[in-house]
Design an enzyme around this catalytic site. Structure first.
Site, PDB file in Angstrom:
ATOM      1  N   LYS A 160       0.837  -1.210   0.000  1.00  9.83           N
ATOM      2  CA  LYS A 160       0.000   0.000   0.000  1.00  9.83           C
ATOM      3  C   LYS A 160       0.874   1.264   0.000  1.00  9.83           C
ATOM      4  CE  LYS A 160      -1.987  -1.221   3.941  1.00  9.83           C
ATOM      5  NZ  LYS A 160      -1.285  -2.498   4.239  1.00  9.83           N
ATOM      6  N   ARG A 188      -9.789   0.574   8.782  1.00 12.49           N
ATOM      7  CA  ARG A 188      -9.388  -0.795   9.119  1.00 12.49           C
ATOM      8  C   ARG A 188     -10.496  -1.518   9.868  1.00 12.49           C
ATOM      9  NH1 ARG A 188      -3.452   0.258   9.086  1.00 12.49           N
ATOM     10  NH2 ARG A 188      -2.439  -1.729   9.354  1.00 12.49           N
ATOM     11  N   ARG A 233      11.907  -5.356   4.876  1.00  9.79           N
ATOM     12  CA  ARG A 233      11.635  -3.952   4.552  1.00  9.79           C
ATOM     13  C   ARG A 233      12.529  -2.975   5.319  1.00  9.79           C
ATOM     14  NH1 ARG A 233       5.727  -1.676   5.319  1.00  9.79           N
ATOM     15  NH2 ARG A 233       5.951  -2.691   7.340  1.00  9.79           N
ATOM     16  N   ARG A 256      14.373   0.716  10.138  1.00  6.65           N
ATOM     17  CA  ARG A 256      13.496  -0.468  10.149  1.00  6.65           C
ATOM     18  C   ARG A 256      12.453  -0.260  11.233  1.00  6.65           C
ATOM     19  NH1 ARG A 256      15.564  -4.602   6.771  1.00  6.65           N
ATOM     20  NH2 ARG A 256      17.783  -4.275   6.351  1.00  6.65           N
TER      21      ARG A 256
HETATM   22  P1  AP5 Z   1       0.631   0.533   8.998  1.00  5.95           P
HETATM   23  O1  AP5 Z   1       1.793   1.423   9.040  1.00  5.95           O
HETATM   24  O2  AP5 Z   1      -0.576   0.952   8.233  1.00  5.95           O
HETATM   25  O3  AP5 Z   1       1.136  -0.882   8.524  1.00  5.95           O
HETATM   26  P2  AP5 Z   1       0.439  -2.072   7.708  1.00  5.95           P
HETATM   27  O4  AP5 Z   1      -0.964  -1.927   7.273  1.00  5.95           O
HETATM   28  O5  AP5 Z   1       0.745  -3.246   8.548  1.00  5.95           O
HETATM   29  O6  AP5 Z   1       1.073  -1.992   6.362  1.00  5.95           O
HETATM   30  P3  AP5 Z   1       2.560  -1.870   6.039  1.00  5.95           P
HETATM   31  O7  AP5 Z   1       2.995  -0.441   6.085  1.00  5.95           O
HETATM   32  O8  AP5 Z   1       3.337  -2.815   6.915  1.00  5.95           O
HETATM   33  O9  AP5 Z   1       2.610  -2.466   4.584  1.00  5.95           O
HETATM   34  P4  AP5 Z   1       2.313  -1.832   3.167  1.00  5.95           P
HETATM   35  O10 AP5 Z   1       1.121  -2.498   2.596  1.00  5.95           O
HETATM   36  O11 AP5 Z   1       2.323  -0.328   3.191  1.00  5.95           O
HETATM   37  O12 AP5 Z   1       3.581  -2.373   2.393  1.00  5.95           O
HETATM   38  P5  AP5 Z   1       4.866  -1.618   1.787  1.00  5.95           P
HETATM   39  O13 AP5 Z   1       4.478  -0.802   0.606  1.00  5.95           O
HETATM   40  O14 AP5 Z   1       5.664  -0.939   2.863  1.00  5.95           O
HETATM   41  O15 AP5 Z   1       0.123   0.219  10.483  1.00  5.95           O
HETATM   42  C1  AP5 Z   1       1.024  -0.081  11.540  1.00  5.95           C
HETATM   43  C2  AP5 Z   1       0.263  -0.163  12.853  1.00  5.95           C
HETATM   44  O16 AP5 Z   1      -0.364   1.107  13.157  1.00  5.95           O
HETATM   45  C3  AP5 Z   1      -0.906  -1.157  12.900  1.00  5.95           C
HETATM   46  O17 AP5 Z   1      -0.450  -2.475  13.199  1.00  5.95           O
HETATM   47  C4  AP5 Z   1      -1.787  -0.562  13.993  1.00  5.95           C
HETATM   48  O18 AP5 Z   1      -1.256  -0.828  15.278  1.00  5.95           O
HETATM   49  C5  AP5 Z   1      -1.654   0.932  13.747  1.00  5.95           C
HETATM   50  N1  AP5 Z   1      -2.688   1.450  12.816  1.00  5.95           N
HETATM   51  C6  AP5 Z   1      -2.440   2.040  11.613  1.00  5.95           C
HETATM   52  N2  AP5 Z   1      -3.585   2.418  11.029  1.00  5.95           N
HETATM   53  C7  AP5 Z   1      -4.598   2.069  11.874  1.00  5.95           C
HETATM   54  C8  AP5 Z   1      -6.010   2.172  11.824  1.00  5.95           C
HETATM   55  N3  AP5 Z   1      -6.622   2.718  10.750  1.00  5.95           N
HETATM   56  N4  AP5 Z   1      -6.726   1.688  12.847  1.00  5.95           N
HETATM   57  C9  AP5 Z   1      -6.122   1.157  13.940  1.00  5.95           C
HETATM   58  N5  AP5 Z   1      -4.772   1.017  14.056  1.00  5.95           N
HETATM   59  C10 AP5 Z   1      -4.022   1.469  13.039  1.00  5.95           C
HETATM   60  O19 AP5 Z   1       5.672  -2.893   1.257  1.00  5.95           O
HETATM   61  C11 AP5 Z   1       6.241  -3.836   2.147  1.00  5.95           C
HETATM   62  C12 AP5 Z   1       7.583  -4.352   1.582  1.00  5.95           C
HETATM   63  O20 AP5 Z   1       7.331  -5.074   0.366  1.00  5.95           O
HETATM   64  C13 AP5 Z   1       8.564  -3.226   1.190  1.00  5.95           C
HETATM   65  O21 AP5 Z   1       9.857  -3.604   1.521  1.00  5.95           O
HETATM   66  C14 AP5 Z   1       8.401  -3.082  -0.335  1.00  5.95           C
HETATM   67  O22 AP5 Z   1       9.601  -2.654  -0.961  1.00  5.95           O
HETATM   68  C15 AP5 Z   1       8.031  -4.503  -0.735  1.00  5.95           C
HETATM   69  N6  AP5 Z   1       7.098  -4.530  -1.883  1.00  5.95           N
HETATM   70  C16 AP5 Z   1       6.012  -3.748  -2.059  1.00  5.95           C
HETATM   71  N7  AP5 Z   1       5.377  -4.059  -3.211  1.00  5.95           N
HETATM   72  C17 AP5 Z   1       6.091  -5.089  -3.757  1.00  5.95           C
HETATM   73  C18 AP5 Z   1       5.936  -5.884  -4.949  1.00  5.95           C
HETATM   74  N8  AP5 Z   1       4.915  -5.679  -5.807  1.00  5.95           N
HETATM   75  N9  AP5 Z   1       6.846  -6.859  -5.167  1.00  5.95           N
HETATM   76  C19 AP5 Z   1       7.879  -7.077  -4.307  1.00  5.95           C
HETATM   77  N10 AP5 Z   1       8.077  -6.364  -3.168  1.00  5.95           N
HETATM   78  C20 AP5 Z   1       7.197  -5.389  -2.902  1.00  5.95           C
END
Ligand code: AP5
Length: 214
Positions: A13, A87, A126, A159
């Protein structure tokens, strides 16, 4: 244009949101980033959410809805990308109300589908640039060998504290229990589109662009 990027932790995302910011002048509203900022700056709210986030649990609806409400008051440029929000069903209802109050609407909800096995490697590999937030991955997009971010030249590789297997299990559990029902919710509203988030980053970009341009 206002859109939601919906998907489990590590679905990509944030990676795709950054591209939409650069190419469509949209504003990324990541509740995760907002909460981490509050945590790092040591505000009262930041102290409350720190442990919750480290465990991989969801922060209360009240807190995140408040954060989004504040951001919707500001500049909307080419529209908002809701990244990691809503969420829960309560957050989804609140977003609908907030947009209506502002005379805005939701144009698309893009579900990023990724199989769970891929998420562990995505999350544990990541890192991000501490200056501009550019997202890297140890295998697919490694931190540059010269130690400088390709986007801004910054030299701090960060990280996240919750990017470990234990927190990820809990984050996934929260996703399936509380967030995945939103897929049916937006489908029923006729707003849902899905992309295969397992493809190459550029392929996923193209699939999202096709949905937004349709
Ligand atoms: P948040 O920061 O929103 O984390 P998340 O939803 O767990 O999502 P991520 O940021 O971990 O993943 P992403 O989908 O953005 O992936 P990314 O692009 O980085 O939330 C963290 C915490 O905050 C929650 O656990 C909760 O406690 C709280 N919170 C937040 N919002 C909330 C809400 N609305 N309500 C309640 N609590 C809330 O990609 C990941 C990795 O994969 C990177 O290294 C990237 O380079 C790689 N990658 C990406 N796309 C590809 C691809 N197509 N192929 C290969 N690698 C790829």
């Amino acid at each position: 244009m206002n859109i939601i990027l919906l998907g489990p932790p590590g679905a990509g995302k944030g990676t795709q949101a950054r591209y939409l910011v650069d190419t469509r002048n949209m504003i990324q509203l990541s509740t995760g980033d907002m909460l981490r900022e509050a945590k790092d700056s040591g505000t009262e709210m930041g102290k409350i959410v720190a442990d919750v986030m480290a465990r991989g649990d969801l922060v209360t609806d009240e807190i995140v809805i408040g954060l989004i409400r504040e951001k919707l008051e500001g500049d909307k440029a080419g529209g908002f990308i809701f990244d990691g929000f809503p969420r829960t069903l309560a957050q989804a209802d609140a977003l609908a109300e907030l947009l209506e109050e502002k005379g805005e609407k939701l144009d698309a909800v893009v579900e990023m589908q990724v199989d769970d096995a891929a998420l562990v490697s995505r999350i544990t590999g990541r890192s991000t640039c501490g200056d501009c937030g550019e997202v890297y991955h140890d295998e697919t997009k490694p931190w540059p060998a010269d130690g400088k971010c390709t986007n801004c030249g910054g030299t701090t590789q960060k990280r996240r504290a919750d990017d470990n297997e234990d927190s990820l299990k809990q984050r996934l559990m929260e996703y399936y229990k509380k967030t995945s029902p939103l897929i049916g919710y937006y489908y029923a509203k006729g707003q849902l589109s899905s992309v295969d988030g397992l493809g190459e980053i550029d392929g996923v970009r193209a699939a999202i662009s096709a949905i937004l341009d349709a």
